[in-house]
Design an enzyme around this catalytic site. Structure first.
Site, PDB file in Angstrom:
ATOM      1  N   HIS A  16       0.871  -1.194   0.000  1.00 43.36           N
ATOM      2  CA  HIS A  16       0.000   0.000   0.000  1.00 43.36           C
ATOM      3  C   HIS A  16       0.899   1.231   0.000  1.00 43.36           C
ATOM      4  CE1 HIS A  16      -3.861   2.087   1.402  1.00 43.36           C
ATOM      5  NE2 HIS A  16      -2.965   3.048   1.186  1.00 43.36           N
ATOM      6  N   HIS A  18       1.537   5.365  -1.683  1.00 46.22           N
ATOM      7  CA  HIS A  18       1.177   6.534  -2.499  1.00 46.22           C
ATOM      8  C   HIS A  18       2.476   7.144  -3.031  1.00 46.22           C
ATOM      9  CE1 HIS A  18      -3.013   6.732  -0.959  1.00 46.22           C
ATOM     10  NE2 HIS A  18      -2.455   6.193   0.117  1.00 46.22           N
ATOM     11  N   ARG A  20       2.311   9.365  -5.715  1.00 45.67           N
ATOM     12  CA  ARG A  20       1.940  10.649  -6.340  1.00 45.67           C
ATOM     13  C   ARG A  20       2.462  10.704  -7.780  1.00 45.67           C
ATOM     14  NH1 ARG A  20      -1.369  10.826  -2.058  1.00 45.67           N
ATOM     15  NH2 ARG A  20      -0.500  11.805  -0.216  1.00 45.67           N
ATOM     16  N   ASN A  44      -5.127   7.298  -6.179  1.00 40.98           N
ATOM     17  CA  ASN A  44      -5.867   8.537  -5.864  1.00 40.98           C
ATOM     18  C   ASN A  44      -5.099   9.776  -6.310  1.00 40.98           C
ATOM     19  OD1 ASN A  44      -3.981   8.073  -3.782  1.00 40.98           O
ATOM     20  ND2 ASN A  44      -5.209   9.174  -2.267  1.00 40.98           N
ATOM     21  N   LYS A 102      -9.285  -0.355  -6.043  1.00 40.83           N
ATOM     22  CA  LYS A 102      -9.365   0.288  -4.729  1.00 40.83           C
ATOM     23  C   LYS A 102     -10.711   0.953  -4.524  1.00 40.83           C
ATOM     24  CE  LYS A 102      -7.924   2.060  -0.849  1.00 40.83           C
ATOM     25  NZ  LYS A 102      -6.786   2.805  -0.372  1.00 40.83           N
ATOM     26  N   HIS A 139     -10.556   1.078   1.592  1.00 42.02           N
ATOM     27  CA  HIS A 139     -10.394   2.090   2.640  1.00 42.02           C
ATOM     28  C   HIS A 139     -11.624   1.937   3.538  1.00 42.02           C
ATOM     29  CE1 HIS A 139      -8.962   6.022   4.313  1.00 42.02           C
ATOM     30  NE2 HIS A 139     -10.173   5.932   4.830  1.00 42.02           N
ATOM     31  N   HIS A 177      -4.708  -0.620   5.849  1.00 40.99           N
ATOM     32  CA  HIS A 177      -4.297   0.174   7.019  1.00 40.99           C
ATOM     33  C   HIS A 177      -5.266   0.023   8.190  1.00 40.99           C
ATOM     34  CE1 HIS A 177      -7.047   2.782   4.897  1.00 40.99           C
ATOM     35  NE2 HIS A 177      -6.138   3.249   4.076  1.00 40.99           N
ATOM     36  N   LEU A 222      -5.406   9.231   7.866  1.00 43.54           N
ATOM     37  CA  LEU A 222      -6.708   8.552   7.895  1.00 43.54           C
ATOM     38  C   LEU A 222      -6.561   7.114   7.418  1.00 43.54           C
ATOM     39  CD1 LEU A 222      -8.919  11.421   6.492  1.00 43.54           C
ATOM     40  CD2 LEU A 222      -8.943  10.505   8.828  1.00 43.54           C
ATOM     41  N   ASP A 250       1.332   2.630   3.662  1.00 39.96           N
ATOM     42  CA  ASP A 250       0.485   3.808   3.443  1.00 39.96           C
ATOM     43  C   ASP A 250       1.313   5.084   3.491  1.00 39.96           C
ATOM     44  OD1 ASP A 250      -1.780   5.193   2.774  1.00 39.96           O
ATOM     45  OD2 ASP A 250      -2.624   5.198   4.788  1.00 39.96           O
ATOM     46  N   HIS A 254       2.775  14.599   1.678  1.00 38.64           N
ATOM     47  CA  HIS A 254       2.197  15.911   1.390  1.00 38.64           C
ATOM     48  C   HIS A 254       3.283  16.921   1.735  1.00 38.64           C
ATOM     49  CE1 HIS A 254      -2.072  14.630   1.054  1.00 38.64           C
ATOM     50  NE2 HIS A 254      -1.735  13.728   1.948  1.00 38.64           N
ATOM     51  N   ALA A 266      -4.266  14.828   5.355  1.00 38.31           N
ATOM     52  CA  ALA A 266      -4.019  13.573   6.073  1.00 38.31           C
ATOM     53  C   ALA A 266      -2.940  12.784   5.345  1.00 38.31           C
ATOM     54  CB  ALA A 266      -5.304  12.748   6.123  1.00 38.31           C
TER      55      ALA A 266
HETATM   56  O1  DOR Z   1      -3.849   9.620   5.543  1.00 40.93           O
HETATM   57  C1  DOR Z   1      -4.130   9.261   4.412  1.00 40.93           C
HETATM   58  N1  DOR Z   1      -3.521   9.805   3.343  1.00 40.93           N
HETATM   59  N2  DOR Z   1      -5.056   8.319   4.246  1.00 40.93           N
HETATM   60  C2  DOR Z   1      -5.519   7.984   3.022  1.00 40.93           C
HETATM   61  O2  DOR Z   1      -6.379   7.144   2.938  1.00 40.93           O
HETATM   62  C3  DOR Z   1      -5.007   8.675   1.814  1.00 40.93           C
HETATM   63  C4  DOR Z   1      -3.696   9.235   2.041  1.00 40.93           C
HETATM   64  C5  DOR Z   1      -3.270  10.219   0.982  1.00 40.93           C
HETATM   65  O3  DOR Z   1      -3.447   9.942  -0.200  1.00 40.93           O
HETATM   66  O4  DOR Z   1      -2.707  11.263   1.335  1.00 40.93           O
HETATM   67 ZN    ZN Z   2      -3.426   5.011   1.508  1.00 41.82          ZN
END
Ligand code: DOR
Ligand code: ZN
Length: 347
Positions: A16, A18, A20, A44, A102, A139, A177, A222, A250, A254, A266
């Site tokens: 899992h 991200h 970007r 996402n 997803k 999720h 998660h 989250l 996860d 950011h 988050a």
């Molecule tokens: O904290 C999180 N950030 N939870 C998620 O489900 C998505 C993720 C994000 O893409 O930043």
């Molecule tokens: Zn995630």
């Protein structure tokens, strides 16, 4: 018993992640690829990855972002919307692009505005996935504002996931998660068709950490961290050797400015420290012998993929990690996760 000074395990995978796109991908990919052989790539983006061609292009961009000398295989996922197309899912699976799809409940988290408003909307997509043997990654939080944020995972299991499993008896599902004892028990109750990923940060701190000495945005993600009893349940599950639990960081970068503000995003960016933190948790639980199952064996088995043959070695030395990483162009950076308690493993 004395602790080992090094720990060698099969190279792990991150089920899992991200990564970007654009400059953030350029900044982050190396950190995941240093530790992990493969990663389940979250879709996402803005706009979300819903088409086979988009996923194949994104996979190319990820591959190009991996520095020479590192190997990393991106495993792509489809972002399910209310108009998810069963034929597109099956085609992408057959063509070796999608590994899974997803489910983001609409508005549950970052970039989930296009997510699913009701499971009924995607019944035909889920049937197609069931037949194609394509796992559903979930999720697991309800979005009803009436439900307390700390209860959203438990309510989701009861109200959404249990009926979904009932309706789609052949569908394999990963509860992503997990953050609660309820999540652990739910996975344990469906051992053959359910997996559960567990992050390094949910193993490391409980909800008090988010507010210790003031509000700490870099501990906000989250699903949000829960009470200590839930963290302890996660630690027991991860270190138990139970085949349904496996590694998913996860890692969710950011830039610092978008977290340190009045309405911060988050996500915890843990890629540079993930294996070091997991090793610390397993050592504290006297379960270093179970780390390889969690990090390198259980995930591939769930997804029907071979385990990696390469190995990595962790050293029992104080964690060395940057406080921040720079994002190229634009003078932005991302804060790297550090638990409040010492980490005695380096990589
Ligand atoms: O904290 C999180 N950030 N939870 C998620 O489900 C998505 C993720 C994000 O893409 O930043
Ligand atoms: Zn995630």
């Amino acid at each position: 018993m004395s602790q080992p000074t090094t720990l060698s395990i099969r190279r792990p995978d991150d089920w899992h992640v991200h990564l970007r796109d654009g400059p953030m991908l350029a900044a982050c990919a190396v950190h995941t690829a240093r530790q992990f052989a493969r990663g389940i790539i979250m879709p996402n983006l803005v706009p979300p990855v819903t088409k086979v061609a988009e996923a194949a292009d994104y996979r190319d961009r990820i591959r190009r972002a991996i520095p020479a000398g590192l190997t990393f295989e991106p495993l792509m996922t489809c972002y399910l919307t209310d108009s998810a197309d069963a034929a597109e899912l099956v085609r992408g699976k057959r063509e070796g692009v999608w590994v899974a799809a997803k489910l983001y409940p609409a508005h549950a988290t970052t970039n989930s505005a296009h997510g699913v408003t009701s499971i009924d909307q995607i019944a035909s997509a889920l049937e197609a996935m069931e037949t194609a043997g394509m796992p559903l990654l979930v999720h697991g939080e309800v979005t009803d504002p009436e439900v307390d944020i700390f209860d959203r995972e438990a309510v989701f299991l009861d109200k959404v996931l249990a009926p979904l499993l009932q309706r789609h008896q052949g569908l394999k599902v990963v509860l992503e998660h997990i953050t609660t004892r309820d999540g652990v028990q739910f996975v344990e109750a469906h051992p053959d068709r359910l997996g559960g990923t567990i992050t390094p940060h949910h193993l490391s701190y409980n909800r008090n950490a988010i507010f210790k000495g003031g509000i700490r945005p870099h501990f906000y993600c989250l699903p949000i961290a829960k009470r200590e009893e839930h963290r302890l349940a996660l630690r027991r599950a991860a270190t138990s050797g139970h085949p349904a639990f496996f590694l998913g960081t996860d890692t969710a970068p950011h830039t610092a400015d978008t977290k340190e503000c009045a309405c911060g995003c988050a996500g915890v960016f843990n890629a540079p420290v993930a294996m070091q933190v997991y090793a610390q948790v397993f050592m504290e639980e006297s379960a270093l012998d179970k780390l390889e199952a969690f990090a390198s064996l259980n995930g591939p088995r769930f997804y029907g993929l071979p385990a990696n043959e390469e190995r990595i070695t962790l050293r029992a030395q104080p964690l060395e990690a940057p406080e921040r990483i720079e994002v190229p162009g634009g003078n932005k950076n991302v804060v790297v996760f550090q638990p409040d308690t010492p980490v005695g493993w380096s990589f």
